[in-house]
Design an enzyme around this catalytic site. Sequence first.
Site, PDB file in Angstrom:
ATOM      1  N   ASP A 112      -7.743  22.790  -8.463  1.00 22.32           N
ATOM      2  CA  ASP A 112      -7.890  21.744  -9.470  1.00 22.32           C
ATOM      3  C   ASP A 112      -7.257  22.281 -10.752  1.00 22.32           C
ATOM      4  OD1 ASP A 112      -8.655  19.986 -11.465  1.00 22.32           O
ATOM      5  OD2 ASP A 112     -10.701  19.749 -10.730  1.00 22.32           O
TER       6      ASP A 112
ATOM      7  N   TYR B  97     -16.073  21.700 -10.618  1.00 22.59           N
ATOM      8  CA  TYR B  97     -16.405  20.383 -11.161  1.00 22.59           C
ATOM      9  C   TYR B  97     -17.520  19.779 -10.311  1.00 22.59           C
ATOM     10  CZ  TYR B  97     -15.034  15.495 -12.466  1.00 22.59           C
ATOM     11  OH  TYR B  97     -14.983  14.196 -12.904  1.00 22.59           O
TER      12      TYR B  97
ATOM     13  N   LYS C 182      -6.674  12.479 -17.210  1.00 21.20           N
ATOM     14  CA  LYS C 182      -6.763  13.289 -18.420  1.00 21.20           C
ATOM     15  C   LYS C 182      -5.413  13.378 -19.133  1.00 21.20           C
ATOM     16  CE  LYS C 182     -10.930  14.446 -16.720  1.00 21.20           C
ATOM     17  NZ  LYS C 182     -11.584  13.756 -15.592  1.00 21.20           N
TER      18      LYS C 182
ATOM     19  N   ARG D 262       0.818  -1.208   0.000  1.00 22.25           N
ATOM     20  CA  ARG D 262       0.000   0.000   0.000  1.00 22.25           C
ATOM     21  C   ARG D 262       0.856   1.264   0.000  1.00 22.25           C
ATOM     22  NH1 ARG D 262      -2.957  -1.400   4.078  1.00 22.25           N
ATOM     23  NH2 ARG D 262      -1.910  -0.069   5.604  1.00 22.25           N
TER      24      ARG D 262
END
Length: 399
Positions: A189, A117, A214, A63
């Site tokens: 963002d 968003y 993206k 992890r």
Amino acid sequence: MADHDSGSKKPATQAVTGGRRKTWTGAVVNPPVFRGSTHLYDDVAHLKDGLKSNDDGHFFYGRRGSPTQWSLAEALTEMEPGAAGTMLYPSGVAAISCSLLAILQPGDEVLLTDSSYDPSRSFADAFLKRMGVTARYYDPLIGSGIASLFGPKTKAVLMESPGSLTFEVQDIPAICQAAGAADIVTLLDNTWATSRFFPALEQGVDITMVAATKYIVGHSDVMMGAVTTHDKYWARLRRTAQQLGQVVSPDDAYLAARGLRTLEVRLRQHEASALEIAHWLKGRPEVGLVLHPALPDCPGHELWKRDFKGSSGLFSFELKYGDDQSRAAFIDALQLFGIGYSWGGFESLALPVDPRKHRTATTWSASGALVRLHIGLEDPEDLIADLAKAFEYYHSAQS
């Protein structure tokens, strides 16, 4: 863990060389894919030593990552001047949500741009509300005037510049200066521009986030988020992500790193093609507003000129007098544009968007129907021909 020589490299070189330290790559070009949940120790003494460090580069447990994830995080850190580290998340939404959770506590208030968003709004209005955090929204063009909204419980400001539907460019330095004076954390963002076109920490932002899904990945085949910050918030961000069990798979990290190597050439092509198509759309009689930050009539354009080093492939435009039916006919007629959420990949996309339902502090007043385009890596002449043909169907739907 960033390379101390990275500051002297140009951005394109950083994207190609970042995270490829010899101890992780060995004799091959790319860091190999380390798949493993369990990391083994030589003996009990070695096991106990493993507890002494929480830095990337030290095996501990799956992890915490491996060279595959560490190399990608290091590369993204090197590309953000002033950064102390980067955490990786399984999606952009996870990156935004976990960043806010690292900063906010019950009783706090967070201010969010009204152009946020939609998943950011949903997280604030639902999850944070249940947690006892108040969310308020502000005009994305407020600039330094945001100081008038600060109260004793205001702990964070979430920005998104440009907004992902309506593309207002915020005065990030002014907002950060006002927030810094009030000891309020600023989060951005930065998915549209990435650190390549907007080095956020240099502009005063405390925590910068991207949906790496993206432009970092660039091939529409991996979900990932990344958050980068400076020394003041790095330990808190890392600790919160680990407490929430956030981890990305080594296979996804490998694909994201592969996409990163071509970020410079892809962004420049997205930019050039999108600008060509945006200018073409401005000349169409069917089109009203063209919301592209590099165009003079886009809200905040002067701020984009001042602060940004380029523009990407995502923008919106208004169909004059269009309704849902005619807009659907236009989008359905497109052959080279897919219809789907997300963006940033090599393929072009078209999406009907309706900003009104996502506004509370401001009013969206455009009269026509809005279409958001992501311009991919196809030849722009082919995309223009496709759009021109779709306008014929748009007219048929109106008659």
